[in-house]
Design a protein around this motif. Structure first.
Motif, PDB file in Angstrom:
ATOM      1  N   ALA A  25       0.646   4.084  -2.896  1.00 51.87           N
ATOM      2  CA  ALA A  25      -0.335   3.164  -3.492  1.00 51.87           C
ATOM      3  C   ALA A  25      -0.948   2.253  -2.429  1.00 51.87           C
ATOM      4  O   ALA A  25      -2.172   2.062  -2.366  1.00 51.87           O
ATOM      5  N   GLU A  26      -0.097   1.723  -1.559  1.00 51.28           N
ATOM      6  CA  GLU A  26      -0.564   0.794  -0.516  1.00 51.28           C
ATOM      7  C   GLU A  26      -1.468   1.531   0.485  1.00 51.28           C
ATOM      8  O   GLU A  26      -2.519   1.019   0.891  1.00 51.28           O
ATOM      9  N   THR A  29      -4.853   2.323  -1.045  1.00 48.73           N
ATOM     10  CA  THR A  29      -5.614   1.078  -1.201  1.00 48.73           C
ATOM     11  C   THR A  29      -6.155   0.609   0.150  1.00 48.73           C
ATOM     12  O   THR A  29      -7.321   0.213   0.265  1.00 48.73           O
ATOM     13  N   ALA A  34      -8.541   3.443  -3.581  1.00 46.47           N
ATOM     14  CA  ALA A  34      -7.667   3.002  -4.675  1.00 46.47           C
ATOM     15  C   ALA A  34      -7.909   3.817  -5.949  1.00 46.47           C
ATOM     16  O   ALA A  34      -6.990   3.996  -6.749  1.00 46.47           O
ATOM     17  N   GLU A  35      -9.137   4.324  -6.116  1.00 45.20           N
ATOM     18  CA  GLU A  35      -9.420   5.105  -7.338  1.00 45.20           C
ATOM     19  C   GLU A  35      -8.602   6.409  -7.363  1.00 45.20           C
ATOM     20  O   GLU A  35      -8.295   6.924  -8.438  1.00 45.20           O
ATOM     21  N   VAL A  38      -4.868   5.934  -8.707  1.00 43.86           N
ATOM     22  CA  VAL A  38      -4.676   6.004 -10.156  1.00 43.86           C
ATOM     23  C   VAL A  38      -3.999   7.327 -10.545  1.00 43.86           C
ATOM     24  O   VAL A  38      -3.197   7.375 -11.474  1.00 43.86           O
ATOM     25  N   LEU A  41      -0.430   7.804  -7.685  1.00 45.10           N
ATOM     26  CA  LEU A  41       0.783   6.993  -7.890  1.00 45.10           C
ATOM     27  C   LEU A  41       1.692   7.573  -8.981  1.00 45.10           C
ATOM     28  O   LEU A  41       2.890   7.756  -8.747  1.00 45.10           O
TER      29      LEU A  41
ATOM     30  N   LEU B 197       0.058  -1.052  -8.916  1.00 42.75           N
ATOM     31  CA  LEU B 197      -1.277  -0.724  -8.392  1.00 42.75           C
ATOM     32  C   LEU B 197      -2.275  -1.847  -8.688  1.00 42.75           C
ATOM     33  O   LEU B 197      -3.140  -2.137  -7.847  1.00 42.75           O
ATOM     34  N   LEU B 200      -1.874  -4.450  -6.078  1.00 38.76           N
ATOM     35  CA  LEU B 200      -2.334  -4.038  -4.747  1.00 38.76           C
ATOM     36  C   LEU B 200      -3.847  -3.865  -4.683  1.00 38.76           C
ATOM     37  O   LEU B 200      -4.481  -4.208  -3.679  1.00 38.76           O
ATOM     38  N   ALA B 201      -4.430  -3.315  -5.757  1.00 42.17           N
ATOM     39  CA  ALA B 201      -5.841  -2.890  -5.671  1.00 42.17           C
ATOM     40  C   ALA B 201      -6.760  -3.564  -6.690  1.00 42.17           C
ATOM     41  O   ALA B 201      -7.960  -3.287  -6.700  1.00 42.17           O
ATOM     42  N   VAL B 204      -8.278  -1.383 -11.131  1.00 43.80           N
ATOM     43  CA  VAL B 204      -8.717  -0.005 -10.844  1.00 43.80           C
ATOM     44  C   VAL B 204      -8.386   0.969 -11.969  1.00 43.80           C
ATOM     45  O   VAL B 204      -8.896   2.088 -11.983  1.00 43.80           O
ATOM     46  N   TRP B 205      -7.516   0.551 -12.894  1.00 39.90           N
ATOM     47  CA  TRP B 205      -7.107   1.488 -13.951  1.00 39.90           C
ATOM     48  C   TRP B 205      -8.257   1.709 -14.920  1.00 39.90           C
ATOM     49  O   TRP B 205      -8.805   0.749 -15.456  1.00 39.90           O
ATOM     50  N   PRO B 206      -8.622   2.963 -15.154  1.00 37.05           N
ATOM     51  CA  PRO B 206      -9.708   3.223 -16.103  1.00 37.05           C
ATOM     52  C   PRO B 206      -9.294   2.787 -17.511  1.00 37.05           C
ATOM     53  O   PRO B 206      -8.165   3.021 -17.913  1.00 37.05           O
TER      54      PRO B 206
END
Lengths: 55, 239
Positions: A25-26, A29, A34-35, A38, A41, B197, B200-201, B204-206
């Motif tokens: 994940a890191e 990112t 980062a997309e 999803v 991860l 996540l 961290l980001a 971003v989760w849809p």
């Protein structure tokens, strides 16, 4: 104290596995993807679970 | 009320309290119900103090993303372990958890010791089993700030287990522990992945929180598929 630590964190393999998931994940990112994380991860999570289940 | 947390919290707490009940029941046959309940109450008191301290300390304005990351990682540490164990047991790679065996082992351990050693077994058993309940209560409460209602859900599970345990006056061996651990492990992995996540980001989760449902289904279906593959592999090796 050892029993407390093991209850909270699990064994060394568990810690290594979760560290790998977080690293995925890191890493994505940090690379501005980062997309993708999803999907990567949860996949990494299932991979680590498979590895731990076989142990 | 923190409804998304209700089911994982109640199920996690129930499984842990069943294990704690088995230990306390075994100890009670050596030092009596009063002393064993006293030890369990001391363990629960320690957990309550720990929860109150954690709630107070972590509500002092720490960075939300940092907290979210720590909680996400803790949930992953917990969920991954539970799901892996449940898969290994479903696949026949590990024996199912046996409350009767746990009961016999505890009886054998304290049979050799003195009164205080038996009391400590009940105290430590309640504390260690409850530590995972504490972790889940803290994790969900930090996100929703519903400390009281989440604590009450854990207590509700305790009451249900105690009532059932007192009614049968034996280890609660009919609880489908592995199935519960499977579902809870998948749910906790979902929350852990989501929050890690997000910390961290960012967002971003849809579809935002609805991703949690997709994650839970992914871990449940993936876990079942994995258990089937591992079972088939172990049968091939055995044949």
């Amino acid at each position: 104290m050892k029993a407390f630590a093991k209850t909270l964190f699990g064994d060394a393999w568990n810690i290594i596995g979760v560290a790998a998931i977080v690293a995925v994940a890191e890493g994505l990112t940090a690379l501005h993807h980062a997309e993708w994380a999803v999907f990567a991860l949860p996949a990494a999570g299932l991979g680590v679970i498979a590895w731990l289940a076989r142990r | 009320m923190d409804w998304p947390a209700f089911l994982p919290l109640f199920l996690t707490a129930s499984v842990e309290w069943v294990e704690a009940f088995t230990i306390v029941l075994a100890v009670s046959l050596t030092i009596g119900w009063g002393a064993a309940m006293g030890a369990a109450a001391a363990g629960l008191g320690t957990l309550a103090a720990l929860t109150a301290l954690t709630g107070g300390a972590l509500s002092l304005g720490l960075d939300l993303h940092a907290i979210q990351l720590v909680i996400g990682v803790f949930l992953l540490l917990f969920g991954v372990r539970w799901l892996a164990k449940a898969i290994a047991r479903q696949a026949g790679l590990k024996p199912l958890h046996d409350e009767d065996a746990e009961f016999r082992e505890t009886r054998a351990t304290i049979g050799k010791g003195d009164w205080f050693a038996a009391w400590l077994v009940a105290y430590k058993g309640t504390l260690l089993e409850g530590l995972e309940v504490w972790l889940i209560v803290v994790a969900f409460s930090l996100h929703s700030q519903a400390w009281v209602s989440n604590g009450l859900v854990a207590l509700l599970a305790l009451v249900v287990v105690c009532v059932a345990g007192v009614a049968v006056h034996a280890p609660l061996r009919r609880v489908p522990e592995n199935a519960i651990k499977f579902v809870v492990g998948a749910m906790i992995c979902s929350f852990g992945s989501f929050w890690t996540l997000e910390a961290l980001a960012g967002d971003v989760w849809p579809r935002g929180d609805w991703s949690l449902l997709g994650l839970a289904l992914f871990f449940l279906a993936g876990g079942q598929a994995l258990a089937a593959v591992l079972r088939a592999q172990s049968r091939q090796v055995a044949a």
